[in-house]
Motif scaffolding. Structure first.
Motif, short mmCIF file in Angstrom:
data_model
loop_
_atom_site.label_atom_id
_atom_site.label_comp_id
_atom_site.label_asym_id
_atom_site.label_seq_id
_atom_site.Cartn_x
_atom_site.Cartn_y
_atom_site.Cartn_z
N ARG A 250 0.87 -1.18 0.00
CA ARG A 250 0.00 0.00 0.00
C ARG A 250 0.90 1.22 0.00
N LEU A 251 0.80 1.95 -1.09
CA LEU A 251 1.79 2.99 -1.35
C LEU A 251 1.11 4.33 -1.59
N ARG A 252 1.65 5.40 -0.98
CA ARG A 252 1.13 6.75 -1.25
C ARG A 252 2.27 7.76 -1.28
N PRO A 253 3.08 7.76 -2.33
CA PRO A 253 4.16 8.74 -2.40
C PRO A 253 3.70 10.04 -3.03
N PHE A 254 4.49 11.07 -2.82
CA PHE A 254 4.29 12.31 -3.58
C PHE A 254 5.08 12.17 -4.87
N LEU A 255 4.40 12.32 -6.02
CA LEU A 255 5.05 12.11 -7.31
C LEU A 255 6.03 13.23 -7.61
N ARG A 256 7.30 12.89 -7.67
CA ARG A 256 8.28 13.93 -7.99
C ARG A 256 8.20 14.25 -9.48
N THR A 257 8.67 15.43 -9.85
CA THR A 257 8.62 15.86 -11.25
C THR A 257 9.31 14.83 -12.11
N PHE A 258 8.59 14.37 -13.14
CA PHE A 258 9.06 13.20 -13.89
C PHE A 258 10.36 13.46 -14.65
N PHE A 259 10.43 14.57 -15.34
CA PHE A 259 11.65 14.89 -16.05
C PHE A 259 12.20 16.24 -15.56
N GLY A 260 12.10 16.47 -14.26
CA GLY A 260 12.47 17.76 -13.71
C GLY A 260 13.95 17.90 -13.44
N GLY A 261 14.76 16.99 -13.82
CA GLY A 261 16.20 17.11 -13.60
C GLY A 261 16.87 15.79 -13.82
N ARG A 262 18.13 15.80 -13.97
CA ARG A 262 18.87 14.57 -14.24
C ARG A 262 19.19 13.89 -12.92
N SER A 263 19.30 12.60 -12.96
CA SER A 263 19.59 11.84 -11.76
C SER A 263 20.99 12.15 -11.24
N LYS A 264 21.16 12.01 -9.94
CA LYS A 264 22.48 12.19 -9.34
C LYS A 264 23.37 10.97 -9.56
N GLY B 170 2.22 11.28 -17.90
CA GLY B 170 0.82 10.98 -17.64
C GLY B 170 0.63 9.59 -17.08
N PHE B 171 1.35 8.62 -17.64
CA PHE B 171 1.23 7.25 -17.13
C PHE B 171 1.74 7.18 -15.70
N SER B 172 2.83 7.88 -15.43
CA SER B 172 3.39 7.88 -14.08
C SER B 172 2.39 8.43 -13.07
N LYS B 173 1.67 9.49 -13.44
CA LYS B 173 0.65 10.05 -12.56
C LYS B 173 -0.45 9.03 -12.29
N LEU B 174 -0.84 8.31 -13.34
CA LEU B 174 -1.88 7.29 -13.18
C LEU B 174 -1.42 6.18 -12.24
N ALA B 175 -0.17 5.70 -12.42
CA ALA B 175 0.36 4.65 -11.56
C ALA B 175 0.43 5.12 -10.11
N GLU B 176 0.77 6.39 -9.93
CA GLU B 176 0.84 6.94 -8.57
C GLU B 176 -0.53 7.00 -7.93
N ARG B 177 -1.54 7.38 -8.71
CA ARG B 177 -2.90 7.49 -8.16
C ARG B 177 -3.48 6.11 -7.85
N LEU B 178 -3.22 5.14 -8.73
CA LEU B 178 -3.81 3.81 -8.55
C LEU B 178 -3.05 2.95 -7.56
N TYR B 179 -1.72 2.93 -7.70
CA TYR B 179 -0.90 1.98 -6.95
C TYR B 179 0.04 2.64 -5.95
N GLY B 180 0.24 3.96 -6.03
CA GLY B 180 1.22 4.60 -5.17
C GLY B 180 2.64 4.35 -5.61
N ILE B 181 2.84 4.16 -6.91
CA ILE B 181 4.18 3.90 -7.44
C ILE B 181 4.58 5.05 -8.34
N ARG B 182 5.77 5.60 -8.14
CA ARG B 182 6.27 6.66 -9.01
C ARG B 182 7.39 6.12 -9.88
N LEU B 183 7.50 6.67 -11.06
CA LEU B 183 8.53 6.27 -12.01
C LEU B 183 9.54 7.40 -12.13
N VAL B 184 10.78 7.11 -11.83
CA VAL B 184 11.82 8.12 -11.76
C VAL B 184 12.87 7.86 -12.83
#
Length: 695
Positions: free
Chosen positions: A10-24, A362-376
């Protein structure tokens, strides 16, 4: 048994900006394929079978070692699943590399390795001592097996038995040889499915065509040009016919060797519809129930065709017929959608909302709403994949910031890459012997970015159909990511094919919902959303001509089924019937009012003959089941976390339970073939209410 290719927290994360910056995560040195340090060269690929054989030998030795009463050893099922996992991790990886790598040496090495894995698998599948040890464990390990263990064990044993483990030594050797023949014929057939067509100089001049064509679709207003391009691309190819004959004949021999009436009978084991006769009845039921709606849609297209010919005074007199032909369908459907819904005038308004970046977001937002999973998004290290221009790496993260798995996307179009959009499970989820979860790795191959594109992949525009395809393939990926099974043999998409297509088809229903699309699709340079009118326009376009497309898919499924069936397979194998004759006989019965060239060979480019083999109908079963899930659980509340978590939990089981049991978990009942037929029939009738338009 061992190489069937391929509970959400059971997951409820805050979805970080999908392409808001490059990974560290910055690479400091080269890695190997999929971050495997030992996979840096074609020679490393060639060495994989030897390493896998060594690992499986150790596990086979453990299988023969008895534990003590005080400290019993692992169950035979656990050990055999580990053997399967060792093989699949390598075999599925090499298959992905064979299909997608841009280096010919890597592709060649992968094909050699794949053949070796095929031989290894079939030799193990016909190993009587291995089968005997697993079979006896039904009794010896009985007190340590729960329902999931017993089902998985049954599936393993069933695979052994389908591989002829009960046969004599001579017959088992024959089985392995036939399997090698099937692999070779399938590889040769697929290699030509997407081949280009050379256009002769006179035809180049006559139809204003380039020297080569890569698609059967011409959106030209000239009907004779559309016909020429379609027939040239789908011309009957004797080499492809020969490979199909080899595939069908070998599969039929394999099925009969193992006690089945035909390969079509063999393929239905453990499926939702259970047997060949039920599948045949289901497909003809779809065609019969959707025929009137498809004829109504054809009438609309005939009206458009008539108007087109009236307006085009230069059209050759020989094309004065107003009937609709197969080569007309893509053009006329496109023209209807553009004209009826006025999409052309809204291009500027819609375009910013449909890029690779915005669709993934958009798909990432849907996954976050349904499952609580974010794609980074993560950096791809040098050597981690191949060198194509457009490669994307996403990590699936849960609420506790745990990595659930990796999704790679290869979105470029290039000659050496397999053209079909598809999903590769490179590694699936599994509970390891040390208590850790094996993290899944998925690769999605999509044809979105043209060679030498001058803009970054994030801003590459995608058409509506391509965006929907992205949701479909990402639905497959999430099925793998959500997998939490003890055994890799039943993890994620490793379940009956008619069930494995349900998560991807359900994502298409989310994509086609006005409320969902307006909520999740945002312009990359603003927070603006699609207008109601624009969204309605897009969805109306997407849904038109559903009945025709449903009947076509049912006909393709029937062709695939009967190609491997008890009556047609022997005729084709012996050369008494061509696959082209079979294909057109089915198409003529399915869509009798659609004009077609009886020598055109669409099926000579039909990849799914290889991947599905008498189970292409699975798409329609899955679509019908997805329709039921959407209508009953998500239509009125598409972001329902309750049903999202329920659906995630269903997917987490993979093939650990029968498809009917899993559908009952989400629907409250196990759907019958009649329920599935009715779902598609009602949908087609509802969506076929089209009026003729002036273009």
């Amino acid at each position: 048994m061992l190489a069937r290719s391929q509970a959400a927290a059971r997951l409820r994360p805050f979805l970080r900006t999908f392409f808001g910056g490059r990974s560290k995560e910055i690479a400091t040195k080269d890695t190997g394929l999929f971050n495997e340090a030992k996979l840096k060269s074609p020679a490393d690929i060639l060495a994989l079978p030897k390493e896998v054989r060594k690992a499986t030998s150790g596990l086979l030795a453990e299988l023969t070692t008895e534990g003590s009463k005080d400290k019993p050893g692992r169950t035979a099922l656990q050990i055999v699943d580990d053997i399967s996992n060792e093989i699949c991790k390598a075999a599925d990886l090499t298959e992905c590399v064979r299909q997608l790598h841009d280096d010919k040496e890597f592709r060649n090495a992968s094909e050699i390795a794949s053949r070796d894995f095929c031989d290894l698998v079939e030799s193990l599948n016909t190993d009587t001592s291995l089968y005997g040890r697993l079979k006896s464990s039904e009794t010896t390990d009985a007190t340590r097996l729960d329902e999931v263990d017993k089902r998985t064990l049954t599936l393993f044993l069933d695979d052994f038995e389908q591989s002829g483990v009960h046969l004599s030594q001579e017959e088992r050797e024959k089985f392995v040889n036939i399997s090698g023949e099937i692999f070779d014929a399938c590889a040769r057939f697929q290699s030509k499915c997407d081949s280009e067509v050379v256009v002769k100089k006179p035809d180049q001049v006559r139809f204003s065509l380039p020297s080569r064509i890569y698609s059967p679709v011409s959106h030209s207003s000239e009907r004779n040009k559309r016909e020429f391009v379609y027939n040239a691309y789908y011309a009957h190819n004797e080499e492809q016919e020969n490979q199909l004959r080899r595939i069908v004949g070998s599969r039929h021999s394999l099925a009969q060797l193992t006690g089945f009436e035909s390969f079509a009978h063999r393929a239905q084991r453990n499926s939702l519809l259970k047997n060949y006769e039920s599948v045949r009845q289901f497909l003809w039921g779809i065609i019969d129930n959707c025929r009137k709606a498809s004829e109504k849609e054809l009438a609309v297209l005939t009206d458009i065709q008539t108007q087109c010919q009236t307006q085009n005074s230069d059209e050759d007199a020989s094309t004065s017929s107003v009937s609709v032909a197969e080569w007309d369908l893509p053009f006329l459907m496109h023209l209807y959608r553009e004209s009826a819904f006025n999409i052309a005038k809204q291009t500027r308004e819609i375009a910013p909302f449909f890029t690779i970046s915005t669709v993934l977001n958009g798909f990432s937002k849907l996954a976050e709403r349904l499952y609580g999973i974010r794609l980074v998004q993560r950096e791809i290290r040098s050597g981690e994949l191949w060198k194509a221009d457009s490669l994307i790496k996403l990590e699936a993260i849960d609420e506790q910031n745990n990595d659930l798995g990796t999704i790679y996307l290869d979105v470029s179009i290039r000659p050496e890459k397999a053209h079909s959009d598809c999903h590769y499970t490179v590694r699936c989820s599994k509970l390891l012997s040390d208590g850790r979860w094996q993290s899944p790795i998925v690769v999605l191959a999509l044809s979105l970015q043209e060679p030498l594109a001058r803009i970054p992949w994030q801003r590459v525009p995608v058409r509506l159909h391509s965006a929907e395809t992205m949701f479909h393939e990402l639905g497959h990926a999430m099925h793998s990511i959500l997998g939490r099974t003890r055994y890799q043999h039943v993890a994620g998409t490793r379940c009956p094919q008619d069930f494995s297509e349900i998560p991807s088809n359900l994502m298409e229903y989310f994509f086609s919902d006005l409320h969902v699309l307006r909520d999740i699709m945002r312009s990359s340079d603003s927070s603006a959303s699609l207008s109601v009118d624009s969204t309605a326009t897009v969805l109306a376009s997407r849904c038109s001509f559903t009945a025709i497309e449903t009947v076509q898919q049912a006909a393709y499924g029937l062709y695939d089924l009967e190609l491997h069936g008890p009556e047609m397979a022997p005729l084709i194998a012996s050369g008494r019937l061509t696959t082209t004759e079979l294909f057109h006989s089915i198409m003529k019965k399915s869509l009798p009012y659609l004009e077609r060239n009886p020598t055109a060979a669409f099926h000579h480019r039909f990849h799914h003959t290889v991947q599905y083999g008498a189970k292409y109908y699975s798409y329609l079963v899955a679509k019908a089941a997805a329709s039921l899930i959407w209508q009953q659980r998500f239509r009125d509340d598409p972001f329902s976390r309750r049903w999202g978590e329920c659906w995630a939990e269903v997917q987490s089981h993979g093939g650990g339970h029968p498809p009917g049991v899993l559908l009952e978990k989400i629907l409250g009942f196990e759907p019958t073939a009649d329920d599935l037929t009715a779902a598609l029939s009602v949908e087609s009738k509802h969506l076929s209410n089209l009026d003729a338009v002036t273009v």
